[in-house]
Design a protein around this motif. Sequence first.
Motif, PDB file in Angstrom:
ATOM      1  N   HIS A   6      -5.034  11.018  36.711  1.00 37.27           N
ATOM      2  CA  HIS A   6      -5.244  10.832  38.158  1.00 37.27           C
ATOM      3  C   HIS A   6      -6.638  10.261  38.436  1.00 37.27           C
ATOM      4  O   HIS A   6      -6.797   9.356  39.270  1.00 37.27           O
ATOM      5  N   HIS A  32       1.422   4.182  37.347  1.00 34.94           N
ATOM      6  CA  HIS A  32       1.007   5.543  37.699  1.00 34.94           C
ATOM      7  C   HIS A  32       1.331   5.840  39.173  1.00 34.94           C
ATOM      8  O   HIS A  32       1.834   6.908  39.506  1.00 34.94           O
ATOM      9  N   CYS A  36       3.333   8.918  40.562  1.00 36.09           N
ATOM     10  CA  CYS A  36       2.493   9.978  41.095  1.00 36.09           C
ATOM     11  C   CYS A  36       2.337   9.825  42.598  1.00 36.09           C
ATOM     12  O   CYS A  36       1.598   8.955  43.067  1.00 36.09           O
ATOM     13  N   CYS A  39      -1.435  10.494  43.957  1.00 34.21           N
ATOM     14  CA  CYS A  39      -2.371   9.361  43.884  1.00 34.21           C
ATOM     15  C   CYS A  39      -1.948   8.248  44.838  1.00 34.21           C
ATOM     16  O   CYS A  39      -2.790   7.637  45.510  1.00 34.21           O
TER      17      CYS A  39
HETATM   18 ZN   LIG Z   1      -2.007  10.494  39.959  1.00 38.49          ZN
END
Ligand SMILES: [Zn+2]
Length: 161
Positions: A6, A32, A36, A39
């Motif tokens: 992250h 990512h 995620c 994020c």
């Molecule tokens: Zn993340």
Amino acid sequence: MSETLHQRAQQLFAQSLVEGLSRADQAWLDAHLRDCSACAGEIASTRELLRALTAVPVSVPSDLAARTQMRVRLRLQESAQTSAGSALLWIITAASWLLGVLSAPLVWRGFAWVGAQLNLPKPLLESVFVFWWVVPALIAVAAVIHQRAMSNGDGARGNRV
Ligand SMILES: [Zn+2]
């Protein structure tokens, strides 16, 4: 997912804003953010904040600068007009005196001719001639003095405030 991933995502996002990312880093970040939501949400809100920040300060100061510039320009124009006005009056005064002096012999000849035709007494002709010659210049001088008195009065008022 580990904390460092992250952090790396946030770091890459910040880097993308400043200097751009390599294709590999961009691909990693995209991957990512797809996986995620934390994020992705954080970056989305950062993007939103940056948009707002760049939208607001750019429009406000430029408007303010334009208004300030206009005010300065108006003020300059005002004072330019005042000095141009008195300069014009001085030019008119000088021109009227000069014209009077230069045209005096010619005008006197005209007066003398009219006087001879109408059989007018010479003293009357002379006083009319002097009057004709002096009055426009006197009016111009009076206008200049009046104008100066007016602008001095304005200046005094401005200083008091
Ligand atoms: Zn993340």
